[in-house]
Design a protein around this motif. Sequence first.
Motif, short mmCIF file in Angstrom:
data_model
loop_
_atom_site.label_atom_id
_atom_site.label_comp_id
_atom_site.label_asym_id
_atom_site.label_seq_id
_atom_site.Cartn_x
_atom_site.Cartn_y
_atom_site.Cartn_z
N ALA A 245 -17.00 14.35 12.16
CA ALA A 245 -17.77 14.34 13.40
C ALA A 245 -17.06 13.52 14.48
N LYS A 246 -16.49 12.41 14.07
CA LYS A 246 -15.75 11.55 15.01
C LYS A 246 -14.59 12.33 15.64
N GLU A 247 -13.89 13.08 14.81
CA GLU A 247 -12.77 13.87 15.30
C GLU A 247 -13.26 14.95 16.26
N GLY A 248 -14.38 15.59 15.89
CA GLY A 248 -14.91 16.66 16.74
C GLY A 248 -15.39 16.15 18.08
N ALA A 249 -15.91 14.92 18.10
CA ALA A 249 -16.44 14.35 19.34
C ALA A 249 -15.37 13.66 20.17
N GLY A 250 -14.20 13.51 19.60
CA GLY A 250 -13.15 12.79 20.30
C GLY A 250 -13.50 11.32 20.48
N SER A 251 -14.21 10.77 19.51
CA SER A 251 -14.69 9.39 19.59
C SER A 251 -13.68 8.43 18.94
N SER A 252 -13.67 7.21 19.43
CA SER A 252 -12.82 6.18 18.83
C SER A 252 -13.63 5.25 17.93
N ALA A 253 -14.88 5.59 17.64
CA ALA A 253 -15.74 4.75 16.80
C ALA A 253 -15.14 4.59 15.41
N GLU A 254 -15.33 3.41 14.84
CA GLU A 254 -14.87 3.16 13.47
C GLU A 254 -15.93 3.64 12.49
N VAL A 255 -15.51 4.36 11.47
CA VAL A 255 -16.43 4.80 10.41
C VAL A 255 -16.36 3.80 9.27
N ASP A 256 -17.50 3.25 8.89
CA ASP A 256 -17.60 2.36 7.73
C ASP A 256 -18.68 2.93 6.81
N THR A 257 -18.67 2.53 5.56
CA THR A 257 -19.58 3.21 4.64
C THR A 257 -20.03 2.35 3.46
N PHE A 258 -21.13 2.73 2.91
CA PHE A 258 -21.54 2.25 1.60
C PHE A 258 -20.94 3.20 0.55
N ASP A 259 -20.59 2.62 -0.57
CA ASP A 259 -20.18 3.36 -1.77
C ASP A 259 -18.76 3.92 -1.67
N LEU A 260 -18.21 4.13 -2.85
CA LEU A 260 -16.84 4.61 -2.99
C LEU A 260 -16.80 5.97 -3.68
#
Length: 332
Positions: A245-260
Amino acid sequence: MRTTRTAAALLAASALVVLAGCSSSGGKEAKDSPSKDGGGGVPAATGRLKIAMVTHSGEGDTFWDIVQSGAKVAARKDNVEFLYSANKEGKEQAQLVQAAIDQKVDGIIVTLAKPEAVQDVVKKAVAAGIPVVTINSGAEFSKALGALSHIGQDESVAGEAIGEELNKRGKKKAVCVIHEQGNVSLEARCAGVKKTFKGTVENLNVDGTNTPATTSSIEAKLQAGKDIDSVVALGAPIAAAASKAKEGAGSSAEVDTFDLNAEVVKQLKAKQIGFAVDQQPYLQGYLAVDELWLNKVNGNVIGGGKPILTGPALVTEKDVPALEKLTADGTR
């Protein structure tokens, strides 16, 4: 009324079919390594037990493959027949627990993501003399329902750890993506983020079982909020959707997550994900089976009835070398 009874009967029959073997409702078939023989080679000489695990997993959620990996290894070691079933809806999950009671299992492992829906049947299991261990979700409800103990991370504390890490990274505006609306543990995670994060946090509810829809929802949010600099995913599959989604939106937001999972580790290595919170799902499955076996054969209660914490631990790209093989094996 006839339709209701028929539907209930069909559901119960389906539940019994599912309980007759291991799950087909998770993602990929869980691998058994690194210890296919349970680490000891020869199962315990204690009598054969039958233990059921009933979770709230949605279709294709690989997190539960890892939980099952741990449970299956412990089951082989402990001479236990392991039965697994899951349904993301609370009412249907409760019916699966009832099916386990009807099968007169020796122990039940259950998640309490939607405690109001399953609490009565969990109490029923306990009243029937079947020991219950809760895992993953709903720690605060476990003791009141009569469970031996709860195994999992403190979701609020895990969320607070995320908020503190976002502060260190200088983030100002985050979106917390809830992929199972009504799941008390996921809501607690986002509340924990809000508690410690000095910036602003907005929750975004998505249908986590529909990846294209999840991706579209996150992408639309990022397009509408160009100042969003962090997306917090609450599960590994959602992190992958957030990255897309970040790529599609052209966003520079950092993606962080729970779980591996293996994909998250791959994205950590490529710095496409900033960091992840590991709650060690393998341990949740392994310890739950082991606790029920120990309780049956030796009267043990791991943790003395207190919650047994399996996380949180923050991991970054620096931890990748130690995690790559383990996530590929489905044990981390």
